[in-house]
Design a protein around this motif. Structure first.
Motif, mmCIF file in Angstrom:
data_model
loop_
_atom_site.group_PDB
_atom_site.id
_atom_site.type_symbol
_atom_site.label_atom_id
_atom_site.label_comp_id
_atom_site.label_asym_id
_atom_site.label_seq_id
_atom_site.Cartn_x
_atom_site.Cartn_y
_atom_site.Cartn_z
ATOM 1 N N VAL A 90 0.975 -1.057 0.110
ATOM 2 C CA VAL A 90 0.146 -0.139 -0.109
ATOM 3 C C VAL A 90 0.694 1.161 0.094
ATOM 4 O O VAL A 90 1.743 1.224 0.861
ATOM 5 N N ASP A 91 0.760 2.058 -0.999
ATOM 6 C CA ASP A 91 1.421 3.401 -0.967
ATOM 7 C C ASP A 91 1.159 4.285 0.188
ATOM 8 O O ASP A 91 -0.178 4.502 0.576
ATOM 9 N N GLY A 92 2.234 4.673 0.731
ATOM 10 C CA GLY A 92 2.178 5.501 1.940
ATOM 11 C C GLY A 92 2.266 5.030 3.415
ATOM 12 O O GLY A 92 2.173 5.457 4.401
ATOM 13 N N PHE A 93 2.610 3.477 3.374
ATOM 14 C CA PHE A 93 2.678 2.721 4.732
ATOM 15 C C PHE A 93 3.707 1.753 4.577
ATOM 16 O O PHE A 93 4.159 1.215 3.641
ATOM 17 N N TRP A 94 4.201 1.532 5.862
ATOM 18 C CA TRP A 94 5.371 0.450 5.975
ATOM 19 C C TRP A 94 4.552 -0.826 5.969
ATOM 20 O O TRP A 94 4.429 -1.442 7.113
ATOM 21 N N GLN A 95 3.672 -1.251 5.149
ATOM 22 C CA GLN A 95 2.995 -2.251 5.168
ATOM 23 C C GLN A 95 3.254 -3.335 3.918
ATOM 24 O O GLN A 95 3.404 -2.910 2.652
ATOM 25 N N ILE A 96 3.063 -4.629 4.305
ATOM 26 C CA ILE A 96 3.366 -5.810 3.199
ATOM 27 C C ILE A 96 2.396 -6.758 3.232
ATOM 28 O O ILE A 96 1.582 -6.736 4.368
ATOM 29 N N LYS A 97 2.101 -7.656 2.380
ATOM 30 C CA LYS A 97 1.040 -8.884 2.422
ATOM 31 C C LYS A 97 1.758 -9.848 3.380
ATOM 32 O O LYS A 97 3.038 -10.357 3.322
ATOM 33 N N MET A 98 0.585 -10.358 4.424
ATOM 34 C CA MET A 98 1.135 -11.314 5.103
ATOM 35 C C MET A 98 0.235 -12.598 4.477
ATOM 36 O O MET A 98 -0.893 -12.604 3.976
ATOM 37 N N THR A 99 0.758 -13.803 4.352
ATOM 38 C CA THR A 99 0.326 -14.936 3.709
ATOM 39 C C THR A 99 -0.622 -15.792 4.395
ATOM 40 O O THR A 99 -1.453 -16.565 3.937
ATOM 41 N N LYS A 100 -0.117 -15.955 5.912
ATOM 42 C CA LYS A 100 -0.735 -16.551 6.735
ATOM 43 C C LYS A 100 -0.568 -16.292 8.324
ATOM 44 O O LYS A 100 0.507 -16.120 8.338
ATOM 45 N N LEU A 101 -1.327 -16.642 8.956
ATOM 46 C CA LEU A 101 -1.228 -16.516 10.609
ATOM 47 C C LEU A 101 -1.381 -17.815 11.158
ATOM 48 O O LEU A 101 -2.684 -18.057 11.102
ATOM 49 N N GLU A 102 -0.733 -18.481 11.855
ATOM 50 C CA GLU A 102 -1.027 -19.857 12.553
ATOM 51 C C GLU A 102 -0.532 -19.880 13.852
ATOM 52 O O GLU A 102 0.475 -19.289 14.237
ATOM 53 N N VAL A 103 -1.651 -20.463 14.698
ATOM 54 C CA VAL A 103 -1.387 -20.593 16.308
ATOM 55 C C VAL A 103 -1.231 -22.081 16.543
ATOM 56 O O VAL A 103 -2.200 -22.754 16.038
ATOM 57 N N LEU B 76 -5.347 -18.506 10.381
ATOM 58 C CA LEU B 76 -6.020 -17.185 10.149
ATOM 59 C C LEU B 76 -5.350 -16.570 8.591
ATOM 60 O O LEU B 76 -4.266 -17.054 8.395
ATOM 61 N N CYS B 77 -6.057 -15.675 8.145
ATOM 62 C CA CYS B 77 -5.330 -14.869 7.085
ATOM 63 C C CYS B 77 -4.971 -15.816 5.730
ATOM 64 O O CYS B 77 -4.009 -15.844 5.113
ATOM 65 N N GLU B 78 -5.910 -17.012 5.717
ATOM 66 C CA GLU B 78 -5.447 -17.962 4.535
ATOM 67 C C GLU B 78 -5.399 -17.471 3.356
ATOM 68 O O GLU B 78 -4.801 -17.923 2.270
ATOM 69 N N ASN B 79 -6.302 -16.478 2.966
ATOM 70 C CA ASN B 79 -6.188 -15.885 1.837
ATOM 71 C C ASN B 79 -5.414 -14.600 1.482
ATOM 72 O O ASN B 79 -5.556 -13.784 0.675
ATOM 73 N N GLY B 80 -4.481 -14.535 2.616
ATOM 74 C CA GLY B 80 -3.643 -13.121 2.676
ATOM 75 C C GLY B 80 -4.375 -12.070 3.350
ATOM 76 O O GLY B 80 -5.794 -11.924 3.357
ATOM 77 N N CYS B 81 -3.656 -11.070 3.895
ATOM 78 C CA CYS B 81 -4.123 -10.087 4.589
ATOM 79 C C CYS B 81 -2.974 -9.082 4.808
ATOM 80 O O CYS B 81 -1.750 -9.630 4.338
ATOM 81 N N GLU B 82 -3.191 -8.027 5.277
ATOM 82 C CA GLU B 82 -2.177 -6.913 5.377
ATOM 83 C C GLU B 82 -1.538 -6.598 6.662
ATOM 84 O O GLU B 82 -2.142 -6.428 7.840
ATOM 85 N N ALA B 83 -0.444 -6.353 6.767
ATOM 86 C CA ALA B 83 0.349 -6.320 7.981
ATOM 87 C C ALA B 83 1.284 -5.296 7.971
ATOM 88 O O ALA B 83 2.262 -4.772 7.107
ATOM 89 N N LEU B 84 0.919 -4.055 8.978
ATOM 90 C CA LEU B 84 1.811 -2.856 8.969
ATOM 91 C C LEU B 84 2.858 -3.007 9.937
ATOM 92 O O LEU B 84 2.469 -3.456 11.196
ATOM 93 N N PHE B 85 3.935 -2.818 9.792
ATOM 94 C CA PHE B 85 5.029 -2.941 10.761
ATOM 95 C C PHE B 85 5.368 -1.577 11.672
ATOM 96 O O PHE B 85 5.579 -0.320 10.925
ATOM 97 N N ASP B 86 4.878 -1.665 12.913
ATOM 98 C CA ASP B 86 4.693 -0.188 13.690
ATOM 99 C C ASP B 86 5.369 -0.241 14.934
ATOM 100 O O ASP B 86 5.062 -1.061 15.696
ATOM 101 N N THR B 87 6.449 0.230 14.885
ATOM 102 C CA THR B 87 7.443 0.435 16.120
ATOM 103 C C THR B 87 6.793 1.196 16.943
ATOM 104 O O THR B 87 7.198 1.065 18.308
#
Length: 311
Positions: free
Chosen positions: A164-177, A189-200
């Motif tokens: 996404v333009d303007g954000f430190w954000q990339i595609k996350m392909t899956k989240l598993e617990v 979760l996020c089986e079809n991909g989702c957005e993850a923002l790297f936020d310090t």
């Protein structure tokens, strides 16, 4: 100062602060005592919102120094009012390293762009390495981390393009617990991909309320209204599952020691929190528990994030 990749403004509490959360800061900005202070052109005020909380104040122009680098004519915010105590951390203000599109004080005067345009750095790139809390305690290392601006002392093992333009954000392909403490199935979760923002600037890992509920239930935690955290009692983390964040072929694994904070033998806080993340076009805000697992290289010129020193 809190280094924040999820915002793009520099703000400091003013000596004329109007609310207790700001007034309790140790260091405050006194415009009348500064020989380099100037009133900013345009609107005299700003209104800044975050995923949690926000503040208002006055816009000013100042000379800002950081790690031997100097920015002239930098727009800053003199914070006057903070309605709720959203910043109960050991810092006075915030130094934003986000993109101009999310700036509340001036979209033409973000710190990273100004450093580049004033030839303080040769490329708009920086990297951040957080100190591991457990390791810091064992080895007597000061808490905090390391920031390099204009370059990095490590090479990226993996690069991911910004989504996404303007954000430190990339595609996350899956989240598993991993399997729940009762021996149940793995949660995916996020089986079809989702957005993850790297936020310090984020303490916990923020996510959609319904999914955070599923994650915390899977690790055996429950919400405690008194502390406003998801907690586990008693504090036995040895049997808890790992949490995997997948980015293509790269997996960042958080062990229970990474995402749990031991308060006492009886109580542990989780590092997960429900948040309204949609205003930043992200599904998850990846805060401290995640970011301690690697060195992240933020490359604005090439619109990408780099992964290095993955633990």
């Amino acid at each position: 100062m809190n280094l924040d990749t999820g915002s793009s403004d520099i703000w400091v509490p003013s000596v004329n602060c109007e609310t207790p959360p700001l007034c309790k800061s140790i260091n405050k900005y006194n415009a009348t005592a500064s020989s380099t202070h100037k009133q900013a052109a345009g609107s005299p005020t700003f209104n800044l919102g975050y995923a949690v909380g926000g503040l208002t104040g006055l816009r000013a122009t100042e000379v800002v120094s950081l790690g031997g680098l100097t920015i002239n004519d930098q727009i800053i915010g003199e914070a006057l009012s903070e309605p709720t105590d959203s910043y109960n951390y050991p810092f006075d203000g915030t130094f934003g390293f986000g993109w101009s599109i999310i700036s509340a004080t001036d979209q033409n005067s973000t710190p990273l762009d100004n450093l580049y345009e004033q030839k303080q750095i040769s490329k708009r790139l920086f990297c951040i390495k957080f100190t591991d809390q457990t390791q810091a305690t064992q080895d007597a290392i000061p808490p905090g981390g390391e920031l390099s601006i204009g370059g990095c002392d490590v090479e990226a093992d993996y690069w991911r393009p910004l989504s996404v333009d303007g954000f430190w954000q990339i595609k996350m392909t899956k989240l598993e617990v991993g399997p729940a403490t009762d021996g149940g199935n793995k949660l995916t979760l996020c089986e079809n991909g989702c957005e993850a923002l790297f936020d310090t600037g984020m303490g916990p890992i923020g996510g959609p309320p319904d999914e955070i509920e599923l994650i915390t239930k899977q690790i055996g935690a429950h919400f405690d209204k008194q502390s406003n955290y998801y907690i586990i009692t008693p504090c036995d983390i040895a049997s808890l599952p790992n949490v995997d964040f997948q980015f293509g072929e790269v997996t960042v694994t958080l062990t229970p020691k990474d995402y749990m904070l031991t308060v006492s033998p009886q109580i542990c806080y989780t590092g997960f929190s429900k948040m309204n993340t949609k205003y930043q076009k992200a599904d998850y805000l990846l805060g401290d528990p995640f970011l301690r697992k690697l060195t992240v290289i933020y490359d604005k010129d090439n619109k990408r994030l780099g992964f290095a020193n993955l633990k």
